[in-house]
Design a protein around this motif. Sequence first.
Motif, PDB file in Angstrom:
ATOM      1  N   PHE A 301       0.817  -1.216   0.000  1.00  0.00           N
ATOM      2  CA  PHE A 301       0.000   0.000   0.000  1.00  0.00           C
ATOM      3  C   PHE A 301       0.853   1.270   0.000  1.00  0.00           C
ATOM      4  O   PHE A 301       0.480   2.274  -0.593  1.00  0.00           O
ATOM      5  N   ASN A 302       2.010   1.215   0.652  1.00  0.00           N
ATOM      6  CA  ASN A 302       2.853   2.409   0.743  1.00  0.00           C
ATOM      7  C   ASN A 302       3.497   2.771  -0.589  1.00  0.00           C
ATOM      8  O   ASN A 302       3.769   3.945  -0.862  1.00  0.00           O
ATOM      9  N   ASP A 303       3.751   1.748  -1.422  1.00  0.00           N
ATOM     10  CA  ASP A 303       4.489   1.972  -2.659  1.00  0.00           C
ATOM     11  C   ASP A 303       3.610   1.999  -3.906  1.00  0.00           C
ATOM     12  O   ASP A 303       4.101   2.215  -5.012  1.00  0.00           O
ATOM     13  N   ALA A 304       2.310   1.749  -3.739  1.00  0.00           N
ATOM     14  CA  ALA A 304       1.430   1.576  -4.897  1.00  0.00           C
ATOM     15  C   ALA A 304       1.419   2.787  -5.814  1.00  0.00           C
ATOM     16  O   ALA A 304       1.346   2.652  -7.038  1.00  0.00           O
ATOM     17  N   GLU A 305       1.502   3.990  -5.236  1.00  0.00           N
ATOM     18  CA  GLU A 305       1.415   5.204  -6.058  1.00  0.00           C
ATOM     19  C   GLU A 305       2.758   5.573  -6.666  1.00  0.00           C
ATOM     20  O   GLU A 305       2.854   5.857  -7.865  1.00  0.00           O
ATOM     21  N   ILE A 306       3.822   5.541  -5.875  1.00  0.00           N
ATOM     22  CA  ILE A 306       5.124   5.998  -6.372  1.00  0.00           C
ATOM     23  C   ILE A 306       5.787   4.979  -7.292  1.00  0.00           C
ATOM     24  O   ILE A 306       6.676   5.327  -8.064  1.00  0.00           O
ATOM     25  N   LYS A 307       5.354   3.717  -7.223  1.00  0.00           N
ATOM     26  CA  LYS A 307       5.931   2.675  -8.068  1.00  0.00           C
ATOM     27  C   LYS A 307       4.871   2.055  -8.977  1.00  0.00           C
ATOM     28  O   LYS A 307       4.930   0.860  -9.301  1.00  0.00           O
ATOM     29  N   ALA A 308       3.915   2.856  -9.419  1.00  0.00           N
ATOM     30  CA  ALA A 308       2.876   2.353 -10.323  1.00  0.00           C
ATOM     31  C   ALA A 308       3.516   1.746 -11.561  1.00  0.00           C
ATOM     32  O   ALA A 308       4.443   2.299 -12.137  1.00  0.00           O
ATOM     33  N   GLY A 309       3.006   0.590 -11.974  1.00  0.00           N
ATOM     34  CA  GLY A 309       3.583  -0.128 -13.106  1.00  0.00           C
ATOM     35  C   GLY A 309       4.528  -1.224 -12.688  1.00  0.00           C
ATOM     36  O   GLY A 309       4.883  -2.100 -13.489  1.00  0.00           O
ATOM     37  N   SER A 310       4.923  -1.194 -11.417  1.00  0.00           N
ATOM     38  CA  SER A 310       5.831  -2.226 -10.906  1.00  0.00           C
ATOM     39  C   SER A 310       5.056  -3.380 -10.296  1.00  0.00           C
ATOM     40  O   SER A 310       3.895  -3.232  -9.886  1.00  0.00           O
ATOM     41  N   CYS A 311       5.701  -4.536 -10.238  1.00  0.00           N
ATOM     42  CA  CYS A 311       5.140  -5.707  -9.543  1.00  0.00           C
ATOM     43  C   CYS A 311       5.642  -5.782  -8.115  1.00  0.00           C
ATOM     44  O   CYS A 311       5.520  -6.816  -7.455  1.00  0.00           O
ATOM     45  N   GLY A 312       6.235  -4.697  -7.638  1.00  0.00           N
ATOM     46  CA  GLY A 312       6.665  -4.642  -6.251  1.00  0.00           C
ATOM     47  C   GLY A 312       8.016  -5.283  -6.015  1.00  0.00           C
ATOM     48  O   GLY A 312       8.707  -5.712  -6.938  1.00  0.00           O
ATOM     49  N   GLN A 313       8.379  -5.340  -4.749  1.00  0.00           N
ATOM     50  CA  GLN A 313       9.623  -5.982  -4.344  1.00  0.00           C
ATOM     51  C   GLN A 313       9.386  -7.466  -4.071  1.00  0.00           C
ATOM     52  O   GLN A 313       8.271  -7.877  -3.743  1.00  0.00           O
TER      53      GLN A 313
END
Length: 485
Positions: A301-313
């Motif tokens: 939830f913390n990274d959803a906006e700043i890393k949009a387009g990513s599949c996360g860590q």
Amino acid sequence: MENWLVKRAKLDPDKIALILEHADFTFSELNSTVQLFASKLFASGIRQNDLIALFSDNCFNGYVAILALQQLGARTIFLDTELPEETLRYQLKDSQPKTVLISDSANTDELDKLTWSKIMMSDVLSLKRDHNYRPIDEFDEQQVAAIFYTPDVAKHDTGVILTYGNYFYSAIGTALNLGINKQDSWVLSLPLFNVPGFIIIMRSLIYGISVYLIDGFDIEHINKVLINEHATIISLTPTRLRELLNALPKGQRYNDKFRCIFLGTGQIDNWTLLRCNMLDIPVLQSYGMTETTSNISALNFNDAEIKAGSCGQPFFTTQIRITNINQDNIGNIEVKSPTVAVGYLNNDKLYRQRFTDDGFFKTGDVGYLDEDNFLYLKGRQADLIQSGDEIIYPEEVENIYHSVNGIIDICIVGIADSKGKKVPVAYLTTQDNAFLTSASLKEFGEHNLIDYQVPTEFRLINEFPRSTNGKILRNRLLNLKYQII
């Protein structure tokens, strides 16, 4: 580990476990129902370590049957209810199950053509319970929980063997990422016979959360549940997400407790992400596959906006690395994780070939990790289009074209031109009132893409061939009838 269903019924007997359209079941009630059904399966002759094929839609009896087979310690082979006869025949011949357990509500037209041993769930229910039956005490990490066939590994479908350990570590990684709590409830609308659907059942037992069971991907019903009920999470593919958004009544929002759409199976286009943002619908993209027991990385939830387009860590339980990096700084995605399948059924050679010398699993996908170790997926290695000295990433092109008004869906494939050079060709479906031409679509591409990425043809088709999760079957497009627009 103690038998998961029995353990959960002890820990949370009065907690709602399963929510149907017209009924709810607590963990205690679900356990009692499952144990009764398991005793009748025992009476029918099913024993520990038996290979049992399950042919079921997303019905209550299918849900119960899955858990009942686990109570017996049987190994379940999940059959896709929409497979043609030829594929079903191959999978049954390859897996050699003792019998096929069939849901009465599933469409059995193709299965009926086969002479394999079968038993209907209604016939099982009519049996008397066997009082000698006892559920297994423990789920060993190495015990086989399920076998799923995947068409993406070799020429023939390959059975992927997944254990209780695989599912446990997958659930732990997802819980740490999403911050799962007892108030969560997960909507199960994906097919039970695929890993992304089945794993929700396993998560429910491990987390102690409720599951909304929905059959047939009823779009209207799903939206009603997300609007009016207390559902907090739903797993979707990009295609299914677009369908839900298109059917969402104007002015409606999902319920106040709704937390996120957990998105898997391919990239999502920027236009759909923008629509979700406008509707205050959080989307957490993830990455995984059948062989990794579903998700192994995801946005939080913390990274959803700043890393949009990513599949996360990568999840805490997973290592991901990129190898054989090309001129675009894109490379092969390789993983090491306790969630990686323990084998391929009857194909140890192929299984061994999927690993590097130092134990990383070669996924067959390509992408990159940014400076913060966030994964960006670029597609399947086999789908890339090598056009002269340039590499075209089909999903990147599709992402751009999804913003064109009138396009329902689009898929890019590489086809050899008259000189033998691979060029991108677009297959698409459009809305009835769309006025799109090849000239206008090429002009759009020329303004938004690099010249070699622009499709040379735009082929209009009636319908895309899809998997039961809604994923486009790219390798079947070349056989379709089309019209150049």
